[in-house]
Design an enzyme around this catalytic site. Structure first.
Site, PDB file in Angstrom:
ATOM      1  N   GLU A 214       8.018  -9.659 -14.829  1.00 42.12           N
ATOM      2  CA  GLU A 214       8.953  -8.617 -14.423  1.00 42.12           C
ATOM      3  C   GLU A 214       9.722  -8.111 -15.644  1.00 42.12           C
ATOM      4  OE1 GLU A 214      10.048  -6.789 -11.680  1.00 42.12           O
ATOM      5  OE2 GLU A 214      11.568  -6.014 -13.056  1.00 42.12           O
ATOM      6  N   ARG A 283       5.636   3.116  -6.869  1.00 41.48           N
ATOM      7  CA  ARG A 283       4.671   4.075  -6.341  1.00 41.48           C
ATOM      8  C   ARG A 283       5.078   5.496  -6.730  1.00 41.48           C
ATOM      9  NH1 ARG A 283       1.137   2.038  -2.843  1.00 41.48           N
ATOM     10  NH2 ARG A 283       0.894   3.961  -1.648  1.00 41.48           N
ATOM     11  N   ASP A 323       7.429   9.246   1.834  1.00 47.53           N
ATOM     12  CA  ASP A 323       7.281   8.815   0.439  1.00 47.53           C
ATOM     13  C   ASP A 323       7.132   9.978  -0.533  1.00 47.53           C
ATOM     14  OD1 ASP A 323       7.321   6.227   1.368  1.00 47.53           O
ATOM     15  OD2 ASP A 323       5.428   5.626   0.433  1.00 47.53           O
ATOM     16  N   ALA A 331       8.525   2.848   5.574  1.00 43.69           N
ATOM     17  CA  ALA A 331       7.887   3.467   6.737  1.00 43.69           C
ATOM     18  C   ALA A 331       8.930   3.971   7.736  1.00 43.69           C
ATOM     19  CB  ALA A 331       6.958   2.454   7.406  1.00 43.69           C
ATOM     20  N   HIS A 455      23.232 -19.189  22.368  1.00 41.43           N
ATOM     21  CA  HIS A 455      23.131 -20.466  21.668  1.00 41.43           C
ATOM     22  C   HIS A 455      21.946 -21.260  22.197  1.00 41.43           C
ATOM     23  CE1 HIS A 455      24.297 -24.094  19.574  1.00 41.43           C
ATOM     24  NE2 HIS A 455      24.086 -24.760  20.707  1.00 41.43           N
TER      25      HIS A 455
HETATM   26  P1  FAD Z   1       1.686   7.459   3.893  1.00 33.14           P
HETATM   27  O1  FAD Z   1       1.763   6.294   4.781  1.00 33.14           O
HETATM   28  O2  FAD Z   1       1.254   7.240   2.499  1.00 33.14           O
HETATM   29  O3  FAD Z   1       0.687   8.482   4.607  1.00 33.14           O
HETATM   30  C1  FAD Z   1       0.279   9.647   4.004  1.00 33.14           C
HETATM   31  C2  FAD Z   1      -1.030  10.074   4.633  1.00 33.14           C
HETATM   32  O4  FAD Z   1      -1.317  11.403   4.229  1.00 33.14           O
HETATM   33  C3  FAD Z   1      -2.229   9.231   4.200  1.00 33.14           C
HETATM   34  O5  FAD Z   1      -2.992   8.889   5.324  1.00 33.14           O
HETATM   35  C4  FAD Z   1      -3.034  10.172   3.304  1.00 33.14           C
HETATM   36  O6  FAD Z   1      -4.414   9.937   3.354  1.00 33.14           O
HETATM   37  C5  FAD Z   1      -2.689  11.513   3.926  1.00 33.14           C
HETATM   38  N1  FAD Z   1      -2.841  12.655   3.026  1.00 33.14           N
HETATM   39  C6  FAD Z   1      -2.339  12.815   1.779  1.00 33.14           C
HETATM   40  N2  FAD Z   1      -2.620  14.049   1.314  1.00 33.14           N
HETATM   41  C7  FAD Z   1      -3.310  14.669   2.288  1.00 33.14           C
HETATM   42  C8  FAD Z   1      -3.864  15.972   2.407  1.00 33.14           C
HETATM   43  N3  FAD Z   1      -3.744  16.867   1.447  1.00 33.14           N
HETATM   44  N4  FAD Z   1      -4.513  16.274   3.550  1.00 33.14           N
HETATM   45  C9  FAD Z   1      -4.638  15.373   4.553  1.00 33.14           C
HETATM   46  N5  FAD Z   1      -4.118  14.130   4.492  1.00 33.14           N
HETATM   47  C10 FAD Z   1      -3.459  13.802   3.379  1.00 33.14           C
HETATM   48  N6  FAD Z   1       7.329  -0.026   4.270  1.00 33.14           N
HETATM   49  C11 FAD Z   1       8.079  -0.613   5.222  1.00 33.14           C
HETATM   50  O7  FAD Z   1       8.987   0.025   5.755  1.00 33.14           O
HETATM   51  N7  FAD Z   1       7.847  -1.908   5.613  1.00 33.14           N
HETATM   52  C12 FAD Z   1       6.871  -2.658   5.052  1.00 33.14           C
HETATM   53  O8  FAD Z   1       6.688  -3.819   5.413  1.00 33.14           O
HETATM   54  C13 FAD Z   1       6.082  -2.070   4.042  1.00 33.14           C
HETATM   55  N8  FAD Z   1       5.099  -2.779   3.457  1.00 33.14           N
HETATM   56  C14 FAD Z   1       4.337  -2.185   2.490  1.00 33.14           C
HETATM   57  C15 FAD Z   1       3.357  -2.946   1.871  1.00 33.14           C
HETATM   58  C16 FAD Z   1       2.585  -2.394   0.878  1.00 33.14           C
HETATM   59  C17 FAD Z   1       1.522  -3.228   0.215  1.00 33.14           C
HETATM   60  C18 FAD Z   1       2.772  -1.023   0.511  1.00 33.14           C
HETATM   61  C19 FAD Z   1       1.932  -0.384  -0.531  1.00 33.14           C
HETATM   62  C20 FAD Z   1       3.746  -0.268   1.124  1.00 33.14           C
HETATM   63  C21 FAD Z   1       4.547  -0.836   2.108  1.00 33.14           C
HETATM   64  N9  FAD Z   1       5.565  -0.113   2.726  1.00 33.14           N
HETATM   65  C22 FAD Z   1       6.344  -0.721   3.680  1.00 33.14           C
HETATM   66  C23 FAD Z   1       5.833   1.280   2.395  1.00 33.14           C
HETATM   67  C24 FAD Z   1       5.200   2.215   3.451  1.00 33.14           C
HETATM   68  O9  FAD Z   1       3.812   1.948   3.515  1.00 33.14           O
HETATM   69  C25 FAD Z   1       5.454   3.674   3.083  1.00 33.14           C
HETATM   70  O10 FAD Z   1       6.831   3.883   2.876  1.00 33.14           O
HETATM   71  C26 FAD Z   1       4.974   4.565   4.208  1.00 33.14           C
HETATM   72  O11 FAD Z   1       3.593   4.398   4.440  1.00 33.14           O
HETATM   73  C27 FAD Z   1       5.246   6.037   3.882  1.00 33.14           C
HETATM   74  O12 FAD Z   1       4.821   6.818   4.939  1.00 33.14           O
HETATM   75  P2  FAD Z   1       4.361   8.335   4.722  1.00 33.14           P
HETATM   76  O13 FAD Z   1       4.025   8.838   6.086  1.00 33.14           O
HETATM   77  O14 FAD Z   1       5.368   9.055   3.936  1.00 33.14           O
HETATM   78  O15 FAD Z   1       3.055   8.267   3.809  1.00 33.14           O
HETATM   79  P1  NAI Z   2       9.218  -1.995  -6.419  1.00 31.02           P
HETATM   80  O1  NAI Z   2       9.977  -0.829  -6.890  1.00 31.02           O
HETATM   81  O2  NAI Z   2       9.704  -2.747  -5.238  1.00 31.02           O
HETATM   82  O3  NAI Z   2       9.106  -3.064  -7.594  1.00 31.02           O
HETATM   83  C1  NAI Z   2       8.551  -2.734  -8.827  1.00 31.02           C
HETATM   84  C2  NAI Z   2       8.994  -3.784  -9.830  1.00 31.02           C
HETATM   85  O4  NAI Z   2       8.230  -3.621 -10.989  1.00 31.02           O
HETATM   86  C3  NAI Z   2      10.461  -3.632 -10.227  1.00 31.02           C
HETATM   87  O5  NAI Z   2      11.106  -4.879 -10.148  1.00 31.02           O
HETATM   88  C4  NAI Z   2      10.390  -3.097 -11.636  1.00 31.02           C
HETATM   89  O6  NAI Z   2      11.478  -3.491 -12.440  1.00 31.02           O
HETATM   90  C5  NAI Z   2       9.084  -3.702 -12.120  1.00 31.02           C
HETATM   91  N1  NAI Z   2       8.438  -2.966 -13.202  1.00 31.02           N
HETATM   92  C6  NAI Z   2       8.311  -1.621 -13.335  1.00 31.02           C
HETATM   93  N2  NAI Z   2       7.617  -1.326 -14.454  1.00 31.02           N
HETATM   94  C7  NAI Z   2       7.295  -2.514 -15.035  1.00 31.02           C
HETATM   95  C8  NAI Z   2       6.571  -2.868 -16.198  1.00 31.02           C
HETATM   96  N3  NAI Z   2       6.034  -1.942 -17.014  1.00 31.02           N
HETATM   97  N4  NAI Z   2       6.439  -4.173 -16.494  1.00 31.02           N
HETATM   98  C9  NAI Z   2       6.954  -5.142 -15.679  1.00 31.02           C
HETATM   99  N5  NAI Z   2       7.660  -4.853 -14.564  1.00 31.02           N
HETATM  100  C10 NAI Z   2       7.815  -3.557 -14.239  1.00 31.02           C
HETATM  101  O7  NAI Z   2       7.721  -1.480  -6.226  1.00 31.02           O
HETATM  102  P2  NAI Z   2       6.453  -2.143  -5.545  1.00 31.02           P
HETATM  103  O8  NAI Z   2       6.627  -3.597  -5.378  1.00 31.02           O
HETATM  104  O9  NAI Z   2       5.287  -1.614  -6.283  1.00 31.02           O
HETATM  105  O10 NAI Z   2       6.457  -1.496  -4.106  1.00 31.02           O
HETATM  106  C11 NAI Z   2       6.503  -0.086  -3.977  1.00 31.02           C
HETATM  107  C12 NAI Z   2       7.326   0.294  -2.823  1.00 31.02           C
HETATM  108  O11 NAI Z   2       6.613   0.078  -1.624  1.00 31.02           O
HETATM  109  C13 NAI Z   2       8.603  -0.495  -2.644  1.00 31.02           C
HETATM  110  O12 NAI Z   2       9.638  -0.044  -3.460  1.00 31.02           O
HETATM  111  C14 NAI Z   2       8.906  -0.248  -1.219  1.00 31.02           C
HETATM  112  O13 NAI Z   2       9.521   1.000  -1.104  1.00 31.02           O
HETATM  113  C15 NAI Z   2       7.536  -0.214  -0.596  1.00 31.02           C
HETATM  114  N6  NAI Z   2       7.237  -1.520  -0.014  1.00 31.02           N
HETATM  115  C16 NAI Z   2       8.021  -1.970   0.993  1.00 31.02           C
HETATM  116  C17 NAI Z   2       7.798  -3.195   1.562  1.00 31.02           C
HETATM  117  C18 NAI Z   2       8.721  -3.669   2.608  1.00 31.02           C
HETATM  118  O14 NAI Z   2       9.498  -2.871   3.113  1.00 31.02           O
HETATM  119  N7  NAI Z   2       8.672  -4.937   2.984  1.00 31.02           N
HETATM  120  C19 NAI Z   2       6.693  -4.052   1.137  1.00 31.02           C
HETATM  121  C20 NAI Z   2       5.954  -3.502   0.028  1.00 31.02           C
HETATM  122  C21 NAI Z   2       6.215  -2.273  -0.483  1.00 31.02           C
END
Ligand code: FAD
Ligand code: NAI
Length: 476
Positions: A214, A283, A323, A331, A455
């Protein structure tokens, strides 16, 4: 090809787009949703990042791997002996895929139920018309659509490290991280954020030796410092190695694995050799293929669609949510914006309260919070009082055998209004909902303290933390 006309066209079927489309349809609009995500057979897989390679599959694997860890390490304390434990990773990944498919199918069902026209393909802007926009869909069938309103909900993509492109074999984004076919002996992660900790936990529980590198010197800098410290202690005890304050250098990927050169917190040159590397450093907003230039849709320097507080873009009738715009990439934030935009299109007063969006990290212990941390309040010079209560003193947590962590309630020093609630411990993801409701209703800590909680329940820790704000916890 005939042009299809809609009141509302939603681009993207992730949590933001899917919910925006459903709410728009509920409000009586003739609605379309276009999503390009493909399943393994090339068919539609709506649900976006969240359903396909995010929230849902990660939580499925977190659950499975937690069961595995419990069976191997914790069942014996309950008097349950399981003999020799073995892992069927293919089955675990298969179950995860089945959970994803259930969600994909559920969304298609909801589209049908709400009479939303679904198009499988990529939507791009063609031109602005009098009172609307023309879009082209390239996909399963090419289509020409016209919408009076367009909601852009195109989500985000994983950010790659410069010079280390994702190959999803050895250098993995969240996509590859959720489908590693065999547990790697050594797994590296860059970024100890939400994905780093969740995916690091999954593969550590399944037997990998995990090291997370990190850049920042503080662990989980956005989290309340006391909560972050408690979590850091718990992860270290589990064997999740986290190195803070590193600077990543060259990343080389070869047949044998991945080698990461970095300097440590003391500036010493180091190398980490791993079998697989997950890069989780945040991201980036996704507008690939959207062709925003065709209509003059404004993006900022990060590539995010520029919106105001109401998710209005610079173009009349074009909105953007989730996003692909400013704000936390969550989400539930995307969903709330989707509902609010559909209601605004209907002339209603949709609203998203950014101060009460909860965050959850689904590790064990879970970490969840809403509102401001003690550090943020101190930096803003706001007078506050804080009370905390450890799960060690909670009867339900003891019965569960899961006593790590605490609940902390932070309230205004004068008015007692709750300004933040911070939890590390069992089921923090569920406990935080009470805090969100309380903050939405501008409750005081005394309000929570005076409410009867069942409780024995974990939620009694929240009541006790609220009592502790006034230094009158009953059980600690
Ligand atoms: P997205 O879910 O990215 O959906 C966008 C959609 O648009 C996709 O299906 C894509 O294919 C489509 N699209 C893009 N461009 C076009 C186009 N031109 N035409 C047609 N379709 C298109 N968030 C939480 O709140 N809780 C969690 O536990 C959580 N866990 C996560 C775990 C991981 C590993 C990751 C990567 C993310 C996680 N997130 C979590 C974050 C969450 O997934 C995103 O914040 C959420 O999906 C955003 O929703 P969205 O609708 O903005 O976009
Ligand atoms: P993040 O922003 O949570 O964490 C990225 C981490 O990488 C930070 O701690 C940052 O300081 C570090 N970092 C950045 N550049 C670096 C470098 N060059 N070298 C070393 N460390 C570096 O992003 P992450 O984990 O990729 O997730 C993306 C997003 O997806 C989250 O911010 C969140 O919004 C969403 N997400 C939400 C979840 C949930 O709600 N439970 C689960 C997973 C993702």
């Amino acid at each position: 090809m005939s042009i299809k006309q809609f009141d509302v066209i939603v681009i993207g079927g992730g949590p933001g787009g899917q919910i925006a489309a459903i709410r728009a349809a509920q409000l009586g609009f003739n609605t379309a949703c276009v999503d390009e995500w493909k399943n393994g057979q090339g068919g539609p897989a709506p649900g976006g990042t969240c359903t396909n390679v995010g929230c849902i599959p990660s939580k499925a694997l977190l659950q499975s791997s937690e069961h595995y860890e419990h069976a191997g390490k914790h069942f014996a304390a309950h008097g349950i002996n399981v003999g020799e434990l073995s892992l069927d990773l293919a089955k675990m990944l298969g179950r995860k895929n089945a959970v994803v498919k259930q969600n994909n199918d559920g969304i298609l069902y909801l589209f049908k139920k709400n009479k939303i026209s679904f198009f499988h393909g990529r939507a791009s802007f063609v031109r602005a018309l009098e009172g609307g926009y023309e879009l082209k869909v390239s996909g399963t069938a090419d289509e020409q659509l016209v919408g009076k309103h367009v909601i852009v909900a195109t989500g985000s993509n994983a950010r790659a490290l410069p010079g280390a492109a994702f190959d999803e074999e050895q250098i993995l984004s969240n996509d590859g991280a959720l489908r590693i076919p065999a547990v790697p002996k050594k797994l590296g992660l860059i970024g100890a954020g939400v994905i780093g900790l969740e995916m690091g936990s999954v593969w550590r529980r399944l037997g990998a030796e995990v090291t997370v590198l990190e850049a920042l010197p503080a662990f989980l800098g956005a989290v309340d410092a006391q909560i972050a410290k408690e979590a850091q202690k718990a992860f270290a005890k589990q064997g999740l190695k986290v190195e803070l304050g590193v600077k990543i250098g060259a990343v080389a990927s070869g047949k044998k694995g991945v080698s990461i050169a970095y300097s440590d917190a003391k500036g010493q040159a180091q190398t980490l050799e791993v079998d697989k590397l997950i890069v989780s450093i945040g991201r980036v907003p996704n507008t690939t293929g959207l062709n925003p230039e065709a209509v003059g849709l404004k993006l900022d320097e990060r590539g995010a669609v520029v919106v105001d507080d109401d998710c209005k873009t610079n173009l009349p009738g074009v909105w953007a949510i989730g996003d692909v715009v400013r704000g936390p990439m969550l989400a539930h934030k995307a969903e709330e914006e989707g509902v609010a935009v559909a209601e605004r299109i209907a002339g209603q007063h949709g609203h998203v309260n950014f101060n009460t969006i909860p965050w959850v990290i689904y590790t064990s212990p879970e970490i969840a919070w809403v509102g401001q941390t003690e550090q943020q309040l101190a930096a803003a010079g706001r007078a506050y009082k804080a009370g905390s209560f450890p799960f060690m003193a909670n009867g339900r947590a003891r019965a569960m055998g899961d006593t790590t962590g605490m609940v902390k309630v932070v309230a205004d020093a004068k008015t007692d209004e709750i300004l933040g609630v911070h939890i590390v411990g069992p089921l923090a993801s569920e406990l935080i909902a009470e805090a969100v409701v309380a903050m939405e209703f501008k409750a005081s800590s005394e309000d929570i303290a005076r409410i009867c909680h069942a409780h024995p329940s974990l939620s009694e820790a929240t009541k006790e933390a609220a009592l502790a704000v006034d230094k009158r916890a009953l059980n600690f």
